[in-house]
Enzyme design. Structure first.
Site, PDB file in Angstrom:
ATOM      1  CE  LYS A  98      17.409  33.043  39.672  1.00 32.89           C
ATOM      2  NZ  LYS A  98      16.758  33.688  38.490  1.00 32.89           N
ATOM      3  CB  SER A 179      19.785  34.668  36.190  1.00 32.29           C
ATOM      4  OG  SER A 179      18.429  34.770  36.553  1.00 32.29           O
ATOM      5  CB  SER A 203      16.195  34.254  34.336  1.00 35.64           C
ATOM      6  OG  SER A 203      17.236  35.182  34.153  1.00 35.64           O
TER       7      SER A 203
END
Ligand SMILES: *[C@@H]1O[C@H](CO)[C@@H](O)[C@H](O)[C@H]1NC(C)=O
Ligand SMILES: *[C@@H]1O[C@H](CO)[C@@H](O)[C@H](O)[C@H]1NC(C)=O
Ligand SMILES: *[C@@H]1O[C@H](CO)[C@@H](O)[C@H](O)[C@H]1NC(C)=O
Ligand SMILES: *[C@@H]1O[C@H](CO)[C@@H](O)[C@H](O)[C@H]1NC(C)=O
Ligand SMILES: *[C@@H]1O[C@H](CO)[C@@H](O)[C@H](O)[C@H]1NC(C)=O
Ligand SMILES: *[C@@H]1O[C@H](CO)[C@@H](O)[C@H](O)[C@H]1NC(C)=O
Ligand SMILES: *[C@@H]1O[C@H](CO)[C@@H](O)[C@H](O)[C@H]1NC(C)=O
Ligand SMILES: *[C@@H]1O[C@H](CO)[C@@H](O)[C@H](O)[C@H]1NC(C)=O
Ligand SMILES: *[C@@H]1O[C@H](CO)[C@@H](O)[C@H](O)[C@H]1NC(C)=O
Ligand SMILES: *[C@@H]1O[C@H](CO)[C@@H](O)[C@H](O)[C@H]1NC(C)=O
Ligand SMILES: CC(=O)N[C@H]1CO[C@H](CO)[C@@H](O)[C@@H]1O
Length: 548
Positions: A98, A179, A203
């Site tokens: 990420k 997210s 997330s």
């Protein structure tokens, strides 16, 4: 003549054995076998994944950067293997991380903001360095909801200024959830073998369920947050997002463990610590459900049904699957309720804790940068940068900064060394603990709580407890299209996937992984839910028939 026929038969059998599943489904074990047998090299694997990213990224925006050194790293790992050195199961396996996990290489770490473009860390984040040591190829950075969804009350899941709008692949314009949106989409479509995501509250779990994959949200403190752009030291955690429970377990085994640069990792129980960290892959036991006690907090299901009208297909799939648990030898304990659910629903504590932590923890991350082109050292700086840059950069004011404005409010706002912080933290620890998840686990002597994944993150988030989500199903064909907040994305509609979650005590990942694995083996939902769009390049397999 007879001998010749025999040889021909053997030849045919061997040639059938090595067919690798499509990269949409290939497991780490499949890839590892292919590398070990010389069917393909890590360089060839990286090349195939880059082609796959290129094929879908113009539509899905799942990947923000490809590591310019990925092929060179893969070549070095191929060379090591040729010399007889194998670092372990992840040797030569491409992984995306990420875009809030820093790497000491040519890649940016921006949380999706232009504010940090060109910023440099002093070294790799702990989890990134652990993946490298394990032999993984850090293939690139996956897109995310900007600032891990901690900025705006008017943004969309998977949007970042520096990565564009991530979309899911199960219906056109799918809200990818967030997210860790790009990690969810990338793992699901086989843009890498698997990915890392981060979670503060939902997330990892939420984009995992919406992209038809497995997500492990580890205990806060099992995986170091060192050099990961933070929201909250009390809730942030780094975890794997993968197509299977076992693949996720491989990644977790590689990244878990104590780190002097994140002292929350010193809470790892002595009997779990290196070199005795549990082998999470060994925890993948197809019979783990036998004898397990699983609780359902029915008051949570009722409460969610009353404020989320569209939860029906998720709820009915959840209740329909209960017989599978009992058929597998587990005991289901209904009404294992969370005693202080009412107070949890109305509590403001989590918002206060996250706001306060973000002020302190963001400043701490920024202070560790060695290059910081926009001189951003505080949340106040970041807020000003975001507001004063051209609208086409950070899309302010359409995507506002409501979360930061609240945190920085001169009267209501405070950081986490303020005396006002402590009571809110204690409230969270009670509502998720004795009054919530931990209380139910103890009172009913449970191995885990099970819930539809849409309902799972919040209770575990506020106490740092672990959760594993596994695919459970998808919305049926007659589902009306429900758009997201901005009206750009399809939040729910035909084919949008959902999952089931296993919630447990802190540092009980091995148990949860066992339960999730056994469930996955018996249901195999992932393969039944198909994306509308997928990349087509496959790794070319060298025939080893000629070697016979
Ligand atoms: C060919 O591939 C198969 C399956 O991956 C493997 O078992 C076998 O050892 C390979 N043969 C040679 C000669 O490399
Ligand atoms: C990182 O961002 C800079 C812009 O500041 C860009 O030139 C560079 O290509 C980016 N790195 C990668 C790997 O994309
Ligand atoms: C943990 O680390 C943080 C920052 O690195 C530091 O401020 C804090 O005092 C440490 N806490 C303990 C208990 O060592
Ligand atoms: C570690 O020790 C704790 C008690 O200190 C115990 O509850 C737990 O089961 C142990 N875990 C393992 C993996 O042995
Ligand atoms: C749920 O349905 C009621 C009645 O149809 C409606 O007023 C309400 O806005 C809906 N809530 C959500 C979250 O969709
Ligand atoms: C938790 O619930 C109990 C029972 O309803 C109540 O007496 C108690 O005040 C609640 N505690 C908190 C901190 O909300
Ligand atoms: C936290 O707030 C206090 C004042 O309440 C201030 O002295 C301190 O510098 C702040 N720390 C951060 C990291 O903002
Ligand atoms: C950041 O600070 C340095 C040193 O004070 C200065 O030279 C530079 O212009 C500043 N950059 C920006 C974008 O404000
Ligand atoms: C940000 O802007 C506000 C309003 O213009 C100002 O009061 C504040 O000092 C600025 N903060 C920083 C760190 O420059
Ligand atoms: C939210 O974004 C939409 C789309 O750009 C815009 O129409 C709307 O005015 C924004 N709302 C707020 C409160 O900023
Ligand atoms: C690797 C890649 O395709 N990156 C793209 C991510 O999205 C931004 C903004 O849309 C593009 O500029 C990058 O090229």
């Amino acid at each position: 003549m007879a001998k010749l026929c025999h040889l021909v038969i053997v030849w045919v059998q061997v040639c059938l054995v090595w067919a690798l599943p499509s990269l949409l489904d290939a497991t780490i074990d499949d890839l590892r076998a292919g590398l070990e047998d010389g069917d393909f090299t890590s360089v060839e694997l990286v090349t195939a994944y880059i082609a796959r990213i290129t094929e879908v990224n113009p539509v899905l925006h799942a990947v923000t950067e490809i590591n310019p050194d990925a092929l060179e790293i893969a070549a070095e790992l191929d060379e090591e293997r040729a010399q007889g050195k194998c670092r372990g199961p992840l040797h030569g396996i491409p992984i995306l991380i990420k875009n809030n996990i820093a790497t000491f290489d040519k890649m940016n770490n921006t949380a999706g903001s232009f504010a940090l473009l060109g910023a440099r860390p002093q070294r790799d984040a702990f989890v990134a360095s652990r993946l490298r040591k394990a032999g993984a190829v850090l293939l690139g950075k996956s897109n995310l909801s900007q600032w891990a969804n901690f900025r705006s009350s008017n943004s969309s899941n998977g949007w970042s200024a520096h990565g564009g709008q991530t979309k899911g692949a199960y219906i056109p314009d799918q809200d990818p959830s967030g997210s860790s949106s790009g990690s969810g989409v990338s793992s699901s479509l086989g843009l890498a073998a698997a990915c890392l995501g981060t979670e503060t509250d939902g997330s990892i779990l939420s984009p995992s369920q919406r992209n038809n994959i497995v997500g492990i949200k580890p205990t806060v403190g099992l995986t170091s947050r060192d050099l990961v752009i933070p929201i909250s030291e009390h809730q942030d955690t780094i975890g794997p997002m993968a197509r299977t429970v076992k693949d996720a377990a491989y990644l977790l085994s590689a990244i878990a463990g104590p780190d002097p640069n994140d002292n929350y990792t010193s809470a790892i129980p002595a009997n779990l610590s290196i070199p005795l960290l549990p082998d999470y892959v060994a925890a993948c036991d197809p019979n783990a459900l036998f004898g397990a006690r699983l609780g359902i907090p029915n008051n949570v299901l009722e409460a969610f049904a009353s404020f989320d009208n569209t939860s029906d297909p998720e709820n009915s799939a959840f209740f329909s699957t209960l017989s599978l648990f009992t058929d597998s030898g587990a005991t289901i304990i209904q009404n294992a309720d969370f005693t202080n659910l009412t107070e949890w629903i109305s509590s403001e504590a989590e918002g206060k804790v996250l706001n306060a932590d973000f002020i302190t923890n963001l400043a701490s991350y920024l202070s560790k940068l060695t290059t910081n082109p926009n001189n951003i050292t505080s949340l106040s700086d970041l807020s000003n940068f975001t507001k004063r840059t051209a609208p086409e950069w950070e899309e302010y004011p359409s995507r506002n900064t409501a979360t930061w404005d609240e945190a920085l409010d001169p009267i209501e706002g405070f950081n986490n060394s303020d005396p006002r912080f402590w009571p809110f933290l204690q409230e969270d620890l009670f509502l998720g603990g004795e009054g919530g998840l931990l209380g139910a686990l103890e009172r009913y002597d449970l191995d885990a709580i099970i819930l539809p994944t849409s309902m799972a993150p919040g209770f575990a988030a506020i106490i740092g407890a672990p959760v594993v989500t596994v695919p459970l199903g998808a919305y049926p064909d007659d589902t009306p299209i429900q758009k997201d907040r901005r009206g750009d994305l399809v939040a729910k509609g035909p084919g949008v996937p959902f999952g089931i979650s296993f919630l447990g005590r802190k540092f009980d990942e091995a148990k949860l992984i066992g339960l999730a694995y056994a469930f996955e083996q018996k249901t195999q939902v992932r393969g039944k839910v198909k994306p509308y769009l997928a990349p087509w390049t496959q790794v070319k397999i060298k025939s080893n028939c000629s070697r016979l």
